[in-house]
Design a protein around this motif. Structure first.
Motif, PDB file in Angstrom:
ATOM      1  N   UNK B 273      43.194  22.829  -1.161  1.00 44.71           N
ATOM      2  CA  UNK B 273      42.277  21.860  -1.767  1.00 44.71           C
ATOM      3  C   UNK B 273      41.091  21.556  -0.844  1.00 44.71           C
ATOM      4  N   UNK B 274      41.303  21.608   0.471  1.00 51.34           N
ATOM      5  CA  UNK B 274      40.184  21.421   1.390  1.00 51.34           C
ATOM      6  C   UNK B 274      39.175  22.545   1.224  1.00 51.34           C
ATOM      7  N   UNK B 275      39.678  23.762   1.131  1.00 48.50           N
ATOM      8  CA  UNK B 275      38.833  24.932   0.919  1.00 48.50           C
ATOM      9  C   UNK B 275      38.123  24.819  -0.431  1.00 48.50           C
ATOM     10  N   UNK B 276      38.849  24.344  -1.447  1.00 47.48           N
ATOM     11  CA  UNK B 276      38.272  24.185  -2.787  1.00 47.48           C
ATOM     12  C   UNK B 276      37.147  23.151  -2.778  1.00 47.48           C
ATOM     13  N   UNK B 277      37.280  22.111  -1.969  1.00 44.92           N
ATOM     14  CA  UNK B 277      36.221  21.086  -1.912  1.00 44.92           C
ATOM     15  C   UNK B 277      34.908  21.693  -1.410  1.00 44.92           C
ATOM     16  N   UNK B 278      35.008  22.567  -0.392  1.00 50.70           N
ATOM     17  CA  UNK B 278      33.799  23.243   0.088  1.00 50.70           C
ATOM     18  C   UNK B 278      33.214  24.119  -1.018  1.00 50.70           C
ATOM     19  N   UNK B 279      34.090  24.753  -1.808  1.00 53.65           N
ATOM     20  CA  UNK B 279      33.622  25.595  -2.913  1.00 53.65           C
ATOM     21  C   UNK B 279      32.962  24.734  -4.000  1.00 53.65           C
ATOM     22  N   UNK B 280      33.535  23.553  -4.272  1.00 57.65           N
ATOM     23  CA  UNK B 280      32.932  22.644  -5.265  1.00 57.65           C
ATOM     24  C   UNK B 280      31.504  22.312  -4.836  1.00 57.65           C
ATOM     25  N   UNK B 281      31.339  21.960  -3.546  1.00 56.53           N
ATOM     26  CA  UNK B 281      29.996  21.612  -3.053  1.00 56.53           C
ATOM     27  C   UNK B 281      29.040  22.798  -3.204  1.00 56.53           C
ATOM     28  N   UNK B 282      29.532  24.004  -2.894  1.00 55.20           N
ATOM     29  CA  UNK B 282      28.684  25.199  -3.003  1.00 55.20           C
ATOM     30  C   UNK B 282      28.297  25.447  -4.453  1.00 55.20           C
ATOM     31  N   UNK B 283      29.245  25.275  -5.385  1.00 55.94           N
ATOM     32  CA  UNK B 283      28.956  25.495  -6.808  1.00 55.94           C
ATOM     33  C   UNK B 283      27.997  24.430  -7.332  1.00 55.94           C
ATOM     34  N   UNK B 284      28.216  23.187  -6.922  1.00 51.57           N
ATOM     35  CA  UNK B 284      27.332  22.086  -7.344  1.00 51.57           C
ATOM     36  C   UNK B 284      25.899  22.343  -6.876  1.00 51.57           C
ATOM     37  N   UNK B 285      25.763  22.916  -5.658  1.00 54.33           N
ATOM     38  CA  UNK B 285      24.428  23.236  -5.133  1.00 54.33           C
ATOM     39  C   UNK B 285      23.748  24.294  -5.990  1.00 54.33           C
ATOM     40  N   UNK B 286      24.565  25.103  -6.675  1.00 48.62           N
ATOM     41  CA  UNK B 286      24.010  26.135  -7.571  1.00 48.62           C
ATOM     42  C   UNK B 286      23.851  25.591  -8.985  1.00 48.62           C
TER      43      UNK B 286
END
Lengths: 193, 402
Positions: B273-286
């Motif tokens: 889930x920590x890794x997923x949070x970084x992915x959420x931020x990256x997707x939101x930036x896109x």
């Protein structure tokens, strides 16, 4: 300055690469950083290739994966250069540090044309001159801190002294040698031209 | 009232145990939880705590001894992983049905085979129907905080059930990270002393623990146990609220990260889930509305709340770190999908198998999951079967090819 620095350690079981990675996390924490230090676990045995990792950041570290695109790589044993792809994913604006007694012209061809900075350190020489025994992780730790600039060198030396005083509370005679090893490594590490 | 320091997940659990100072800890070593009894034994040797450590000859004995101690009226804990827990199997059910508030530190590792020592949830997921409360952690801070809350939940008069506090083997158990430790005094007051109502060593009270139950009564005992698990829901939230008042740390059944307006959601448990949070931020930036629902409490299962939290999403990936060999996906997939059905959600769902035997998951892998969800919602992707993430294979049901 990067907000996140990722470092990958390559060593052989028993050489202290894992300990070095955890020590680096420890001392970076003392310097006020957010840290993550962890080894990659498997069927460990003496002499087998092992990998360990450090993340050092000014922000909260949430990711839990291994490091595939390190800023810096530290190789504690140069025989790994023949069997492990130590520069895999290593950033071109980063650097690799190798513990070796061999000259640069023998090492460079083993790095698959890595275009970034390459540093060599004869950790055995440093250890023998200061500790009288071969513990390559101590000099390697000092050298990687210098190269990566993850923290101020004076802060590093101060925190290491505190940490080693605690660790060797019952063996104060070892403290001096370790501190000398750190300082000598900072002088001995050289960049290949 | 706190200290900022750094330690591994196993050290964090050991520190919680030091602050709790339980009466009895029977344990048998097994990777990657071995350090926990090792640290506890050292603390006992140093006179820091006065826990009675019982070095047993197997995990079956560890859980049996924990049961005996708990039934006698002591606060009992243990620690284990993987096959160690499998060897406790029989006794796990006896402990839960005897309503003994034992607390277990489980460092999740896959069950054999092939023989492997790395992170997987097959051990605790296999025990999901054993009657134990299960609480999971993303990192060292959470496993520490969860362990401090465990006794309050287990020993509550409305609950009387054992609790397992889970963390991912090696990924958090052996990674040194920053952590905030709470001061001993307030924590000791928060945890409190264990004062059981009924116990074997109580004078003037006869008590049988674990007797045979005949059919005309046995089903009622099971129903009573199921009701206790239901009542645990409120207790878990009440204890979390009190913990938050003390520490400022917020805990619930699950954590929602960027979920409120999310179109694409991942549901997962543990360190990923920590890794997923970084992915959420990256997707939101896109510009992709990605979100995460991180399950903390898996038993009791907060299905209604999960269904409500997710039902506005267009597509949902349910991530399992444990194979069921059911040919339908994993345990989390089955339970979350059922919760979504009851909530009358219309989202597309996919159950993804990931991280088995410690297979590493990168931020990029999780970004790919969100990308797949976007395609799934748009009708551009279809999964005939539940896919595996990051498998070394070229089959159609692999989400990311290496």
């Amino acid at each position: 300055m990067r907000h996140l620095t990722e470092i990958r350690w390559h060593g052989r079981g028993g050489q202290g690469a894992k300990t070095a990675a955890l020590l680096l996390a420890d001392v970076a924490f003392q310097a006020g950083k957010q840290v993550q230090g962890f080894p990659e676990y498997g069927p460990e045995r003496m002499g087998a290739p092992i990998t360990a990792y450090d993340r050092i950041s000014d922000r909260e570290i949430r990711v839990h994966s291994n490091i595939y695109k390190p800023d810096f790589v530290a190789v504690v044993d140069d025989t790994l250069l023949h069997t492990v792809d130590v520069t895999a994913g290593l950033k071109e604006d980063g650097a690799i540090l190798i513990n070796t007694v061999r000259p640069a012209e023998e090492i460079m061809p083993l790095l698959k044309g890595y275009p970034g900075r390459v540093y060599l350190l004869d950790a055995r020489k440093v250890c023998m001159a200061t500790l009288g025994k071969y513990f390559p992780n101590t000099p390697m730790l000092a050298a990687i801190v210098k190269i990566s600039e993850v923290m101020d060198i004076d802060v590093f030396l101060r925190e290491m002294e505190t940490s080693l005083q605690h660790k060797f509370a019952r063996k104060p005679e070892v403290l001096d040698g370790n501190l000398k090893a750190l300082r000598l490594a900072l002088e001995e590490v050289t960049e290949c031209q | 009232m706190s200290t900022k320091t750094r330690m591994s997940g196993n050290e964090a659990v050991a520190h919680a145990i030091k602050q709790i100072n339980p009466d009895v800890m029977p344990a048998f070593p097994i990777t990657p939880s071995t350090e926990i009894p090792q640290f506890v034994a050292t603390m006992i040797a140093n006179g820091e705590i006065d826990t009675e450590f019982i070095p047993v000859e197997s995990e079956h004995s560890a859980m049996s001894a924990a049961m005996g101690a708990s039934a006698a009226g002591a606060r009992a804990i243990t620690a284990t992983s993987s096959c160690g827990m499998a060897l406790m199997w029989e006794v796990l059910y006896v402990a839960a049905s005897s309503r003994l508030p034992i607390v277990m530190a489980l460092v999740n590792r896959g069950l054999t085979g092939p023989l492997n020592i790395n992170a997987e949830h097959s051990d605790s997921m296999g025990a999901r129907d054993s009657g134990w409360i299960q609480i999971y952690a993303e990192n060292n801070q959470e496993v520490y905080d969860n362990f401090l809350q465990a006794h309050r939940i287990a020993e509550h008069k409305d609950v009387h059930l054992p609790v397992m506090i889970c963390q991912d083997g090696f990924i958090t158990s052996h990674a040194v990270q920053n952590i905030t430790l709470w001061d001993d005094g307030p924590i000791k007051r928060f945890v409190g002393e264990y004062e059981p109502e009924h116990y074997l060593l109580k004078e003037d009270e006869s008590l049988a623990v674990g007797p045979y139950a005949v059919s005309p009564y046995c089903m009622e005992a099971k129903k009573a146990q199921a009701e206790a698990m239901k009542r645990a829901r409120k207790v878990i939230l009440d204890v979390a609220k009190e913990f938050e008042e003390l520490t400022g740390q917020h805990y619930g059944f699950f954590e929602e990260y960027q979920l409120e307006d999310a179109e694409y959601a991942v549901v997962a448990i543990g360190s990923v889930c920590g890794t997923a949070k970084d992915a959420v931020d990256a997707m939101r930036a896109k510009g992709v509305k990605a979100g995460l629902l991180k399950i903390r409490v898996f038993r009791p299962f907060p299905g209604e709340e999960i269904g409500e939290a997710l039902k506005h999403c267009k597509a949902i990936a349910i991530m399992d770190r444990s194979e069921s060999y059911s040919s339908q996906g994993g345990p989390l997939g089955a339970e979350v999908t059922a919760a979504l059905y009851r909530a009358k959600a219309t989202a597309e769902t996919v159950n993804i198998m990931y991280g088995l035997s410690g297979r590493d998951v990168k931020v990029e892998d999780m970004e790919q999951v969100y990308e797949s969800l976007r395609k799934l919602a748009a009708g551009e992707e279809h999964f005939a079967e539940y896919p595996y993430l990051g498998l070394r294979d070229g089959t159609e049901n692999v989400l990311s090819r290496q």
